[in-house]
Design a protein around this motif. Sequence first.
Motif, short mmCIF file in Angstrom:
data_model
loop_
_atom_site.label_atom_id
_atom_site.label_comp_id
_atom_site.label_asym_id
_atom_site.label_seq_id
_atom_site.Cartn_x
_atom_site.Cartn_y
_atom_site.Cartn_z
N THR A 1 38.87 -31.59 60.66
CA THR A 1 37.98 -32.63 60.18
C THR A 1 36.56 -32.09 60.05
O THR A 1 35.87 -32.36 59.07
CB THR A 1 38.03 -33.86 61.11
OG1 THR A 1 39.39 -34.31 61.15
CG2 THR A 1 37.16 -34.97 60.61
N GLY B 1 47.80 -31.67 58.14
CA GLY B 1 46.88 -32.79 57.97
C GLY B 1 46.19 -32.68 56.63
O GLY B 1 46.71 -32.04 55.70
N CYS C 1 49.08 -37.27 56.14
CA CYS C 1 47.97 -37.71 56.99
C CYS C 1 48.51 -38.25 58.30
O CYS C 1 49.47 -39.01 58.31
CB CYS C 1 47.17 -38.78 56.26
SG CYS C 1 45.86 -39.50 57.26
N CYS C 2 47.85 -37.90 59.41
CA CYS C 2 48.29 -38.36 60.73
C CYS C 2 47.98 -39.84 60.91
O CYS C 2 48.52 -40.48 61.81
CB CYS C 2 47.58 -37.57 61.82
SG CYS C 2 45.80 -37.91 61.90
N ALA D 1 51.88 -41.73 61.77
CA ALA D 1 52.15 -40.79 62.86
C ALA D 1 53.63 -40.82 63.25
O ALA D 1 54.28 -39.78 63.36
CB ALA D 1 51.28 -41.14 64.07
N VAL E 1 49.06 -28.27 65.37
CA VAL E 1 48.01 -28.88 64.54
C VAL E 1 46.71 -28.09 64.65
O VAL E 1 46.37 -27.60 65.73
CB VAL E 1 47.73 -30.35 64.97
CG1 VAL E 1 48.91 -31.24 64.65
CG2 VAL E 1 47.36 -30.44 66.45
N CYS F 1 43.89 -29.56 64.14
CA CYS F 1 42.88 -30.63 64.16
C CYS F 1 43.09 -31.52 65.38
O CYS F 1 44.17 -32.09 65.56
CB CYS F 1 43.00 -31.47 62.90
SG CYS F 1 41.86 -32.84 62.83
N CYS G 1 44.20 -35.18 64.60
CA CYS G 1 45.65 -35.31 64.39
C CYS G 1 46.35 -35.34 65.75
O CYS G 1 47.30 -36.10 65.96
CB CYS G 1 46.21 -34.13 63.59
SG CYS G 1 45.59 -34.01 61.91
N HIS G 2 45.84 -34.52 66.67
CA HIS G 2 46.47 -34.48 68.00
C HIS G 2 46.38 -35.84 68.68
O HIS G 2 47.32 -36.28 69.34
CB HIS G 2 45.83 -33.39 68.86
CG HIS G 2 46.66 -32.98 70.02
ND1 HIS G 2 46.58 -33.59 71.24
CD2 HIS G 2 47.62 -32.03 70.14
CE1 HIS G 2 47.45 -33.03 72.07
NE2 HIS G 2 48.10 -32.08 71.43
N ASN H 1 46.32 -38.83 67.32
CA ASN H 1 47.29 -39.79 66.79
C ASN H 1 48.73 -39.37 67.05
O ASN H 1 49.59 -40.21 67.22
CB ASN H 1 47.07 -40.02 65.28
CG ASN H 1 46.84 -41.48 64.96
OD1 ASN H 1 46.25 -42.20 65.78
ND2 ASN H 1 47.32 -41.93 63.82
N LEU H 2 48.98 -38.07 67.05
CA LEU H 2 50.37 -37.60 67.19
C LEU H 2 50.79 -37.47 68.65
O LEU H 2 51.97 -37.63 68.97
CB LEU H 2 50.54 -36.26 66.47
CG LEU H 2 50.35 -36.28 64.95
CD1 LEU H 2 50.38 -34.87 64.38
CD2 LEU H 2 51.40 -37.15 64.27
N CYS I 1 42.73 -39.17 52.90
CA CYS I 1 43.65 -38.03 52.88
C CYS I 1 43.38 -37.07 51.72
O CYS I 1 43.94 -35.99 51.66
CB CYS I 1 45.10 -38.49 52.85
SG CYS I 1 45.64 -39.07 51.22
#
Lengths: 300, 458
Positions: free
Chosen positions: A80, A153, A195-196, A212, A229, A231, A234-235, A237-238, B212
């Motif tokens: 990001t 991502g 996208c996450c 997710a 990942v 990012c 992302c982590h 959300n995942l 996105c």
Amino acid sequence: MKIAYWPGCVSRGFTPELHGSMAKVAPLLDLELIELDRAACCGAGVIAEHNQELADTLNARTFALAQQTEGELMMNICSTCQGAQSECQERLDANTEYREHVNSTLADEGLRYERGLTNKNFLWLLVEEIGLDTLRSKVRRPLTNLRVGPFYGCYIVRPADRLGVDAEHPRDRYLHMVIEALGGTVIDYAGVYKCCGFPIVTMNKQASLTMAGRHLGDAIDAEADCLVVPCPLCHLNLDLQQPAAQKVVARELGMPVLHLPQLVGLALGLEPKELGMGKHVIRPTAVIDWTTSVVAGAGA
Amino acid sequence: MPDYTLRIRRYSPESGEAAYWEDHTVEMKSHSSVLEAILEVKAKEDGSIGIRCSCRAAICGSCGVRINGKPGLACNTHLSAAAARGEEGAPITVEPMGNMPVIRDLIVDMDAVHWKKIRRVTPWLINQEPIPEREYIVPHENMVDVTQSMACIQCGACVSDCLSMEVDPGFIGPAALAKAYRFVGDPRDAEQYERLKDLSEDEHGIYDCTHCFNCIDACPKGVAPMSQIMRLRRIAGTDHKIEDRNNGHRHERAFVKNIQRNGILHEADLLPDSYGGKLHPRAAPELIESLPTAAKAIARGKMTPAKVLLHPHKAPAAVKKIFKEIEGRPAREELNLYISGYENAEERGDLAHVPHTDDPTPLVPPAPPEPPPVVDKSPTFPGPEVKKSPPPGSSAPAPPPQSKPATELPLESAPADSTSSAPEPPPESEPTTELPMDSPSGGFITPAESGEGESTFT
């Protein structure tokens, strides 16, 4: 190699294991990190949404701080940050008058951004500066038979022209290449470039966690042992939100998600605990045998 | 001529049979388009393949498909470029666009999704009274501002790959929201506030976009729908202070304040502040709902209670000053590279190696004797001096040099006391933007003859 290092906010907030694992991995890759601790948040697109000049100025300040160090280039560990900073840098580099206007705001602090900074995510740096051959030669614990799903991502691969993804720099294949260099098996699944959902988690939680949950489910269907990942958002959300995502998609998940420096560190021989793997919500038990520190599947 | 194998997805809903892939090999020039190859297959091998097409020149927007996984126009994609996206020697896959039901083979139901959403945003001008007797003149700066969204040819490529729409089919989506900006940014429109209020209050509106960037990469015309959505948010939130159903504006405000205070993000404050503060009734259910997540984070050592309560990082005074100075400006400044172009575009360095489409050679039009009419950007408008380069979405070659005047208005609202000097000398080329076709009057923008820096709708 000396590097101006921008860790971002979340690696020092809700994913401290990312910042920590990068610090452990850097010396093994002969990287000397000069942390930009006076720099401010990249804005994550949200500040730009509010006021573009404000985001451009805050990032120009970060770039100027990086240019004051002895670092050969600037590195970040957050997609990001990469995406938001590349967007600002594109504007600053494209137009001298605009850049001077932004620099005039920085002048009070004695800072000035000069066009043409190189700012690379750790992933790009691994492939383009360190090189996959060097990386391969440093592997102490090959990730043999570990089935890793890359999760790129958005911010690090799109828009492709701004982020320099082309035939010469297939940055949209770098995670694949790194996983293979570390001895792992790449698992392709539907969510690799999706996208996450994190950016809308406070605005449309249902849609966000559906994203997710689906990607995690797709990775399970493809029989991945874990995701990696580049990012920390992302982590969040995942991994952190995975129990909630599980409810939204009504399916049991339990998919471990590793930060890129953790995956690299594991292959370079670091202990899972040193890499902060105990801090994950979904414990990477499928990845590592905690008693023997043997990577799952190794020797199988 | 090389051989190319197309792997076309065939599907006929009435047949009751599942979709299947069918391979066809054709001998074509490498700079032929994917559409030409499909039409060749249709003509010589199987006339039953369904594809919609018309102009074959990236203007009509009919032939949107997915080629090797990426959405775009079949007429605007070289076979060589399409082949380069896949494994060497592998067939080029051609399939219908996503997020829309398939009518047959490569034809999707644009009415069911795309046009329905376009109609949703009131895609026409609602005139401000009184309407002048003659031309309704728009200041040049505003015309330039909406030019990017006017470049849309309604092909649906952005809709195809919108990741928010994939999980939330109700999302108004990139094409329609870009269209909405075309009218929100038009000063003749009487209902800017009402339009934004409507798009903010719809829970599938402007705050449902997940950043996105797929629509930016998908668009063959450089419209950058996501950037237009961000501009809608900026005007709705910052200028009109519209509180939306999704909490988007509150989140944005909380985020900005958080950074102003702390320099870097203090996440523990962001969530409650996004709902109006820890003590706000709206925040309570959200906070309770996120308690298990927070408890887990603390249990795992991601967070310590002390860190949650006392954020150790505080913004340096210089950062606070930047916020104060820029937020205190009388007008917000914005640089739109679609309009202003890039200085030294050829040496953009690490940031970009390729133009927006991956086509190495000109495709559309093949060899125009005359460049198409272009949107004139008047020379007299004040603004920073910037050289002009074609917009990133244009895959057409730069037309021959011509003495069009310099162009410029990269700043959304130029400061009143703009210090810029005389405009740059004429640029080497003008962009090959198609004429916008979507204005109520048919969309012709004529060059401003008066030299007063205004474009005119005729």
